[in-house]
Design an enzyme around this catalytic site. Structure first.
Site, PDB file in Angstrom:
ATOM      1  N   GLU A 130      -4.699   7.930  -2.707  1.00 16.03           N
ATOM      2  CA  GLU A 130      -5.258   6.731  -2.490  1.00 16.03           C
ATOM      3  C   GLU A 130      -5.390   5.576  -3.582  1.00 16.03           C
ATOM      4  O   GLU A 130      -5.229   4.392  -3.083  1.00 16.03           O
ATOM      5  CB  GLU A 130      -6.938   6.952  -1.909  1.00 16.03           C
ATOM      6  CG  GLU A 130      -6.186   5.968  -0.994  1.00 16.03           C
ATOM      7  CD  GLU A 130      -5.940   5.009   0.184  1.00 16.03           C
ATOM      8  OE1 GLU A 130      -4.687   5.833   0.732  1.00 16.03           O
ATOM      9  OE2 GLU A 130      -6.015   3.568   0.460  1.00 16.03           O
ATOM     10  N   HIS A 156       1.214   4.074  -2.732  1.00 21.86           N
ATOM     11  CA  HIS A 156       1.861   6.115  -2.657  1.00 21.86           C
ATOM     12  C   HIS A 156       3.114   6.581  -3.139  1.00 21.86           C
ATOM     13  O   HIS A 156       3.163   7.697  -3.260  1.00 21.86           O
ATOM     14  CB  HIS A 156       1.389   6.403  -0.931  1.00 21.86           C
ATOM     15  CG  HIS A 156       0.292   6.029  -0.307  1.00 21.86           C
ATOM     16  ND1 HIS A 156      -0.757   6.770  -1.269  1.00 21.86           N
ATOM     17  CD2 HIS A 156      -0.370   5.074   0.284  1.00 21.86           C
ATOM     18  CE1 HIS A 156      -2.423   6.895  -0.225  1.00 21.86           C
ATOM     19  NE2 HIS A 156      -1.622   5.773   0.117  1.00 21.86           N
ATOM     20  N   HIS A 186       0.783  -0.378   0.395  1.00 24.51           N
ATOM     21  CA  HIS A 186      -0.368   0.028   0.159  1.00 24.51           C
ATOM     22  C   HIS A 186       0.764   1.369   0.209  1.00 24.51           C
ATOM     23  O   HIS A 186       0.864   2.011  -0.913  1.00 24.51           O
ATOM     24  CB  HIS A 186      -0.537  -0.095   1.547  1.00 24.51           C
ATOM     25  CG  HIS A 186      -1.699   1.474   1.193  1.00 24.51           C
ATOM     26  ND1 HIS A 186      -3.220   1.017   1.246  1.00 24.51           N
ATOM     27  CD2 HIS A 186      -1.910   2.360   1.698  1.00 24.51           C
ATOM     28  CE1 HIS A 186      -3.761   2.147   1.560  1.00 24.51           C
ATOM     29  NE2 HIS A 186      -2.649   2.804   2.263  1.00 24.51           N
ATOM     30  N   GLU A 187       1.782   1.432   1.106  1.00 22.11           N
ATOM     31  CA  GLU A 187       2.844   2.601   0.711  1.00 22.11           C
ATOM     32  C   GLU A 187       3.463   2.971  -0.490  1.00 22.11           C
ATOM     33  O   GLU A 187       3.669   4.145  -0.245  1.00 22.11           O
ATOM     34  CB  GLU A 187       3.475   2.460   2.157  1.00 22.11           C
ATOM     35  CG  GLU A 187       2.398   2.443   3.907  1.00 22.11           C
ATOM     36  CD  GLU A 187       1.587   3.402   4.128  1.00 22.11           C
ATOM     37  OE1 GLU A 187       1.458   4.864   3.222  1.00 22.11           O
ATOM     38  OE2 GLU A 187       0.619   2.827   4.303  1.00 22.11           O
TER      39      GLU A 187
END
Lengths: 503, 503
Positions: free
Chosen positions: A295, A268, A264-265
């Site tokens: 997101e 980003h 997820h990170e």
């Protein structure tokens, strides 16, 4: 070709402000990841002082003069350049006008308060006691209402805050969108199978770290421009060109938690890395477009890629090696099904992709009422627990697994939550379009762990656009149609089918 | 009692400057310990921008006005307070006048250049090739000469730089002091025994880390206010109240290197921690007195404590446990002798305490000539290697173990080296006085690892004094006599005897 002096001058000042905003990001990252506890008070003062300073510069009359001079100079440029410059100055003026509405002392107070609140929230969560945090939260709500008043709104205060994260979004529209989504999700949730964990024994943090450290580079984020650390709550931040930081957290009994945190990170940070590579970085046009778009980048790598069969076909042997497990101890099908298991649960960040948006809808409803003055801080645990019972049929045992679970309100970030679901909607739409254009991409993933087609597609259609286009145009240009939730719904329906029938 | 407004006002501005200077320390620490390599260029700009900003504030006319108003207000205070306030404003004005002499652009250029130079020095050292660094070093030398011209001097440019680190020190006096010291050291070096390493196999970094992590707390620096990390070159820095950072480096074949790195840097941080605990911190009087005094604190814990019999009587069983060794594998006497072994070597930071000051004298002579224009940057390797042959009888094989070994010149820190030897002189004198006053302290060390008497003594006589007194008075008040090298000499003589006769 040299720029006209007026444009050079304005950009010099803009970049000075940006430089100090990024300094603030260093101070924040360090305080979350590295700082010894007794440093917090002084660090809060530092963060507040930088916020006050950049706000002063942003709202300074001489800066307005520089922008006006720049606008004049733009008129002498050829048409194509003129358009981009006008967009740049327009974006900046929007940001500046927002800053102009907030008094310097307010900005400083807000920064200081949220930095203090973070530690108190963490303590209250640790103690599972909302009362330890309620007084500070009340201050944050009051300050956020004041912020909404400063910023202005036509329908309700919450809109003013929402707009800071997702430009142009309105609570009324979000509510309608979320109602439709909820209605589509309910039958999917009902069908979605739940699988038990295939991990029969704890996996040491050292083993998980070994695996997690590989992931960013596989996705396209090298250690030359990034690092991975541990924090209480996973996050990512850009500290400037060539310096992206991501964090995750480790649980020995739930080894997927750290992995999906990293995926997820990394998503980003790949976006931020792409933005940093835009020509002339940094300008107002090289900033991220919206939190929803941000997101979408994390969700796409976490879900569409990270929960896909091709991804795990490639990663499975590496996982077995790093975790020191055999195929018998961790069968592929059991792992893959567990990765795509659905379960009504109480914790948002541990929620599966099917139920996740229900968590967001719950938070959106509560924070909207809170900011609009319809409910009180002291009633939050009861309201939260009631909604959790209603939507999920689950009983919240304590505040740590209820109203205290998320960091956002301690950061004064009201209006942030809806962007998660917007991101989910965008991500499904982007990924669908990408797979249409690159039908053999799945083979490249599974055979070689080669994600470069996908990254290049995202770079081209999203990362390299910054704020040059609007959210609406970005989605239209990339996918050929306006943003809509049907691809998220069909993605989730397909996913549920995939794990229901696979061997 | 509330302070007069003029004093509040001046201190508010002083503290704002200090806040941003400490922000710069965060940026520096991160860049040395955490930052991915592609972040360096942008970080350099950030550090330069903060330096420029604090310099602007320091030299701003309105700040001078505030100081003058404060001076007026002090005249109305009762005598004892008035004296302390006058000292505070006098110290600040000295600092300010120094800043006033340096143009803002010079400060910014210097900060940016040294930040870039660091990476280039590290690369050149890695490649063992001085030529990769010589051009940048030439720039740094030219800039440092310019700095000396801005600051002013009566006898030689080098004095201007020296004064920044050790107020009032003059190269001529240092030269005489160093000549005497050299003469006293030569017969000690000749007698001092050399012992072979008692470590028969490499010690893993994990085991060393376990042991090293214990040390700061044993000395009195808790993890609540500090952290220990790894960097290329060990250092310590204060990031503000309650936040001290120390670093060390690990070698599997030389496990004492990391330990003495930690002891040394903990000594520095204990001083900074004590300063942060002074009433009214931060003011100009709560800053460290001089680099020589700073170094006395690191040397005292590293040498007088860290190489002492009582210290190792307490630490030995812990070391055996952490290193997973038996008494037979690592006999106490062999370890203790090795800790106090003397050997003519080429690397300063690995030098023993007996030969260490000869390394400093070599650097002092070279950098003095460099700044005074008597030698050229391009001739440095030859001059360095010649002196190494002359003083130590050793042949330098490459620049990494020669002229490139130290970080200081890449930081533009000319005039810094002599403070190491001043620190050694002070530390021996302080520790001698402490043991006279606390004759049973050795028993407390060896039996319980209790160093509180020593820390309290240092807190009382040194840490709590900040810049309230002069260097001269500090030493006189703490030890009853002026600073002199005889205690260092007698300490080293005793040490050589101790390890020569012990079983």
């Amino acid at each position: 070709m040299a720029l006209p002096q007026a444009l050079e001058n304005y950009r010099k000042q803009y970049r000075k402000i940006k430089l100090f905003q990024d300094i603030s990001s260093v101070l924040h990252w360090d305080s979350e990841v590295m700082m010894p506890e007794e440093g917090r008070e002084y660090r809060s003062s530092q963060i507040a002082a930088v916020a006050e300073l950049t706000h002063e510069w942003m709202t300074d009359k001489s800066f307005l003069g520089q922008i006006q001079n720049a606008k004049q100079a733009v008129n002498d440029l050829p048409v194509p350049e003129r358009e981009v410059w006008n967009r740049e100055l327009e974006i900046l003026m929007e940001e500046k006008e927002k800053a102009d509405k907030l008094p310097s002392e307010f900005v400083s107070e807000f920064a200081k308060l949220t930095n203090l609140a973070h530690a108190e929230w963490a303590e209250a969560k640790k103690e599972k006691n909302f009362k330890l945090f309620s007084k500070r939260l009340e201050e944050l709500v009051q300050l956020s209402k004041k912020q909404a008043d400063y910023l202005g709104y036509t329908t309700e205060p919450y809109d003013a805050l929402l707009d800071s994260y997702e430009k142009g979004a309105k609570a009324n529209q979000i509510q309608n969108l979320f109602l439709d989504l909820k209605n589509s999700l309910i039958p999917i949730v009902a069908k979605a199978p739940n699988f038990e964990t295939p991990f029969k024994k704890p996996i040491s943090i050292a083993k998980q770290t070994k695996f997690c450290n590989r992931l960013p580079a596989i996705l396209g984020l090298t250690t030359k421009e990034s690092r991975l650390d541990i924090s209480n709550h996973p996050f990512s931040t850009s500290l400037g060109k060539g310096d992206k930081r991501i964090t995750t957290r480790y649980s020995e009994t739930d080894p997927l938690s750290s992995i999906f945190g990293v995926l997820h990170e990394t998503g980003h940070s790949l976006y931020e890395s792409g933005l940093s590579k835009m020509p002339n970085w940094p300008t107002p046009l090289t900033e991220y477009l919206s939190l929803g778009i941000h997101e979408s980048q994390s969700r796409l790598w976490e879900n569409q890629v990270g929960r896909s069969l091709p991804f795990w076909e490639f990663m499975y042997p590496i996982l077995l090696e790093d975790f020191e497990l055999t195929e018998v101890e961790l069968p592929f099908q059991k792992l893959f099904k567990y990765i795509n298991s659905t379960e009504k649960s109480k914790i948002r960040v541990e929620a599966d992709q099917v139920t996740y948006n229900l968590h967001i809808i719950l938070r959106f409803e509560i924070e909207r009422d809170l900011i609009n003055g319809k409910i009180k801080v002291n009633d939050l645990p009861e309201i939260w627990n009631g909604k959790m019972k209603e939507s999920f049929g689950l009983t919240v045992e304590n505040d740590a697994e209820g109203v205290l679970q998320d960091i956002h309100w301690s950061m004064g970030a009201f209006g942030y939550f809806p962007t998660y679901t917007l991101g989910n909607i965008f991500s499904a739409q982007f990924f669908r379009k990408f797979t249409e254009e690159y039908p053999d991409s799945h083979n490249k993933f599974s055979a070689n762990g080669d994600f470069s087609d996908l990254l290049n597609w995202l770079r081209k259609h999203i990362h390299s656009k910054g704020k040059i286009v609007t959210i609406e145009n970005l989605v239209q240009d990339a996918t050929g149609e306006p943003a809509n939730a049907k691809y998220l719904i069909s993605y989730l329906e397909d996913k549920v089918k995939e794990v229901s029938v696979s061997n």
